[in-house]
Design a protein around this motif. Structure first.
Motif, mmCIF file in Angstrom:
data_model
loop_
_atom_site.group_PDB
_atom_site.id
_atom_site.type_symbol
_atom_site.label_atom_id
_atom_site.label_comp_id
_atom_site.label_asym_id
_atom_site.label_seq_id
_atom_site.Cartn_x
_atom_site.Cartn_y
_atom_site.Cartn_z
ATOM 1 N N PHE A 174 -7.271 -1.677 -4.116
ATOM 2 C CA PHE A 174 -6.438 -2.872 -4.062
ATOM 3 C C PHE A 174 -5.567 -2.987 -5.304
ATOM 4 N N ILE A 197 -2.975 -4.639 4.235
ATOM 5 C CA ILE A 197 -4.123 -4.805 3.339
ATOM 6 C C ILE A 197 -4.202 -6.257 2.891
ATOM 7 N N THR A 229 -5.178 -8.575 5.687
ATOM 8 C CA THR A 229 -6.595 -8.364 5.985
ATOM 9 C C THR A 229 -7.472 -9.092 4.969
ATOM 10 N N TYR A 244 -10.886 -1.601 5.934
ATOM 11 C CA TYR A 244 -9.750 -1.345 5.039
ATOM 12 C C TYR A 244 -9.169 0.053 5.243
ATOM 13 N N ALA A 282 -11.906 -8.163 10.225
ATOM 14 C CA ALA A 282 -11.706 -8.597 8.837
ATOM 15 C C ALA A 282 -12.488 -9.870 8.557
ATOM 16 N N SER A 322 0.839 -1.193 0.000
ATOM 17 C CA SER A 322 0.000 0.000 0.000
ATOM 18 C C SER A 322 0.875 1.244 0.000
ATOM 19 N N PRO A 328 -11.397 -0.659 -0.650
ATOM 20 C CA PRO A 328 -11.273 -1.869 -1.481
ATOM 21 C C PRO A 328 -11.053 -1.571 -2.957
ATOM 22 N N GLU A 352 -16.986 -2.796 5.863
ATOM 23 C CA GLU A 352 -15.872 -3.028 4.934
ATOM 24 C C GLU A 352 -15.050 -1.753 4.756
#
Length: 611
Positions: A31, A94, A97, A324, A272, A2, A28, A320
């Motif tokens: 990603f 990330i 998770t 994240y 998560a 990330s 999300p 969610e």
């Protein structure tokens, strides 16, 4: 990996007093291809290796569970958080998770794996010496050895430092002799390595790496549980166990720092897994609603069924988004830590490895503790959203939801433990405002300064506002929610001062306001990123869900604040405060029926969770 989007780190807890640009958070939609591949690898593993054997695992087949854990190690799913130097993959948060989310479909096996890679392995990752890491981490990452975390005792749960297990040093200083019993230990039936908390000389709370083969280590019988039946849960019994002094983790008396910080990670990893659980239940429920016919049509066509699916999907969207966002905060904080460690190692190449490891442990403790407040928020919100979703899933299935043949029955039972795991939700609710106030008192957050500035503002007339742009009113409501917290929180601090910790009902309500604010903001910022990236048309479902979520949470916030104010004041003072609260909560209602019908239609058509 990330990206760190800005060199100025976001401080833990600062969301309640500061605004943040949507570009700063991870969602999300951000990603990378590598992260998506890791998620797909996890899904493929679960579908191929766990789902076909799910019934047998649920019967508590140790041999099968251990063999599948080793398989998971072979494909790298146990080494995400273990540095490459010690046999792991050293992935970003990330990615780890995503593994936790996608593993949720594996039910009890997911718990066995989660306890191993999280609270079982991470104490050594973050606080172990180089020698300890080299000895244990490669085997743990490969699944050759399985780990368990041993904190709870028959007489102490949330009060960890009330533990009675003792560690007495031998005269030659080469060993510690451990005596005591640990209760409700996940993986105890087959674990090889135990992270054990004990008091050195009965006073200094410390942490030890205990091996199953050490004389005096024994395992009690399996607990008969309501849910998660395929995971092992047994007592660990220690009778004059001689543990080498080299197996002391970090330092004598530092056990509470290890315990609390590892629990922070455990709380986040629980969240998560909850994301995966809610998505699975939504998919099963939407599919069932389309297949089940009553009164000559599928039950998905009935508005009250659609309402349930819309609310399940909306809460999952907020969850969610929160999870994240928090994973991104961890990546940023730990990346900064890794940079500092690299510089320190270069400057102090001749330092003893033990000293370097101790320093790294202290830094790791600080990096993890930075977001302990957000970890507790994730834990409480996720466990309660999951409970809501599986409960509605059972209701939507009707009588079949009560039958073991349908997965939702088991999901309902398995979910309940999450509100108890990793510190009960009640304890976490007390920790959330308590941690914030401690930070303010240390000068780490300008909480009281913001509250004092707000007091003068609240006495001024509040101009009426018109909101025309998308989510403008919702952004205003979020800003007002933060002001409501500051008003109620400052009043509580002023009234109770050092006795505030005794006012648990007040603290709980303040915690609920903070949880809602973090969830509201996470959903709003994510939706703004979606709009910026793909336009309003493609983000319409996210927009609808954000409106629904913020309006519903805002009503709860008003009630919690009213209860707090009413607990502290009476008469004219209370009437003045309630009139200010009324000004702060003024807004135009949204068409919740219409919005939820639109969300439901998309979920029903897709037969799965949709953004």
């Amino acid at each position: 990996m990330s990206k760190v989007l800005n060199s100025s780190k976001i401080r833990g807890g600062s969301f309640i007093i500061d605004d943040i640009d949507a570009a700063r958070i991870v969602t999300p939609e951000d990603f990378t291809e590598e992260q998506r591949m890791i998620a797909q690898t996890t899904e493929d593993f679960v579908d191929a290796e766990i789902v076909p054997h799910d019934a047998e695992i649920e019967k508590l087949n140790y041999e099968l569970t251990v063999s599948k854990l080793r398989k998971a190690g072979e494909v790298g799913l146990l080494g995400a958080d273990v540095p490459e130097a010690y046999g792991g993959l050293g992935l970003d948060k990330i990615s780890s998770t995503l593994i936790g989310e996608k593993m949720a479909k594996a039910s009890s096996f997911a718990l066995s794996l989660g306890a191993h890679v999280g609270i079982g392995t991470l104490p050594i990752v973050y606080f172990g010496t180089d020698e300890q890491k080299r000895k244990y981490l490669p085997q743990l990452a490969a699944g050759e050895k399985i780990a368990a975390y041993c904190l709870t005792e028959p007489t102490s749960g949330s009060d960890a430092q009330g533990a009675r297990t003792t560690a007495i040093p031998t005269e030659d200083g080469q060993h510690y002799v451990l005596n005591g019993t640990k209760q409700f230990i996940t993986n105890a039936g087959f674990a090889d390595i135990f992270i054990v908390y004990a008091k050195v000389n009965g006073t200094d709370f410390s942490t030890f790496i205990v091996e199953r083969g050490m004389p005096g280590v024994s395992i009690g019988p399996e607990e008969k549980k309501m849910g998660i039946k395929g995971s092992s849960t047994c007592p660990l019994i220690l009778e004059d166990v001689k543990v080498p002094a080299s197996n002391l983790l970090w330092e004598i008396g530092k056990g509470h720092l290890i315990a609390f910080n590892i629990l922070n990670i455990g709380r986040f990893k629980l969240a998560a897994g909850a994301v995966g659980g809610t998505k699975e239940t939504i998919a099963a429920s939407a599919k069932y609603a389309n297949e089940r016919h009553q009164f000559g049509r599928p039950i998905s066509s009935f508005p009250l069924i659609g309402k349930k699916l819309a609310e399940m999907n909306t809460k999952t969207f907020a969850l969610e988004s929160m999870v994240y966002r928090t994973a991104g905060l961890f990546d940023e904080g730990l990346a900064e830590l890794e940079g500092e460690n690299a510089a320190n190692n270069a400057n102090n190449a001749n330092n003893a490895s033990a000293n370097a490891a101790n320093n790294a442990g202290l830094q790791a403790a600080k990096a993890i503790a930075e977001y302990q407040l957000e970890c507790s928020i994730n834990k409480v919100f996720s466990s309660e959203v999951l409970d809501f979703v599986v409960d509605e899933g059972v209701q939507l299935h009707g009588g079949y939801g009560f039958i073991q043949e349908y997965r939702v029955e088991r999901s309902y039972r398995d979910s309940r433990i999450n509100r108890i795991f990793e510190g009960t939700n009640e304890i976490n609710r007390l920790l959330i405002p308590g941690t914030l106030i401690k930070r303010a008192m240390k000068g780490e957050l300008p909480l009281m300064q913001k509250a004092m500035a707000l007091q003068a503002e609240l006495m001024e007339p509040m101009p009426s506002q018109m909101f025309e742009g998308t989510l403008e009113q919702e952004a205003h409501m979020l800003a007002m929610a933060k002001k409501i917290f500051l008003m109620a929180g400052a009043q509580a601090v002023q009234k109770y001062q050092m006795k505030l910790e005794q006012e648990q009902e007040v603290l709980s309500n303040l915690a609920d306001i903070m949880i809602s604010v973090f969830a509201m903001e996470s959903a709003l910022l994510r939706t703004r990123k979606l709009i910026a990236g793909s336009g309003e048309d493609k983000a319409q479902n996210a927009i609808d869900m954000t409106v629904v979520f913020i309006h519903e949470e805002f009503s709860k916030i008003e009630n919690w604040a009213r209860e707090v104010l009413s607990a502290m004041e009476t008469g004219d003072t209370l009437r003045t405060q309630l009139s200010i609260l009324k000004k702060l909560t003024r807004h135009s209602p949204a068409n919740m029926v219409g919005l939820k019908r639109s969300i439901a239609a998309r979920v029903i058509a897709a037969e799965q969770y949709v953004v």
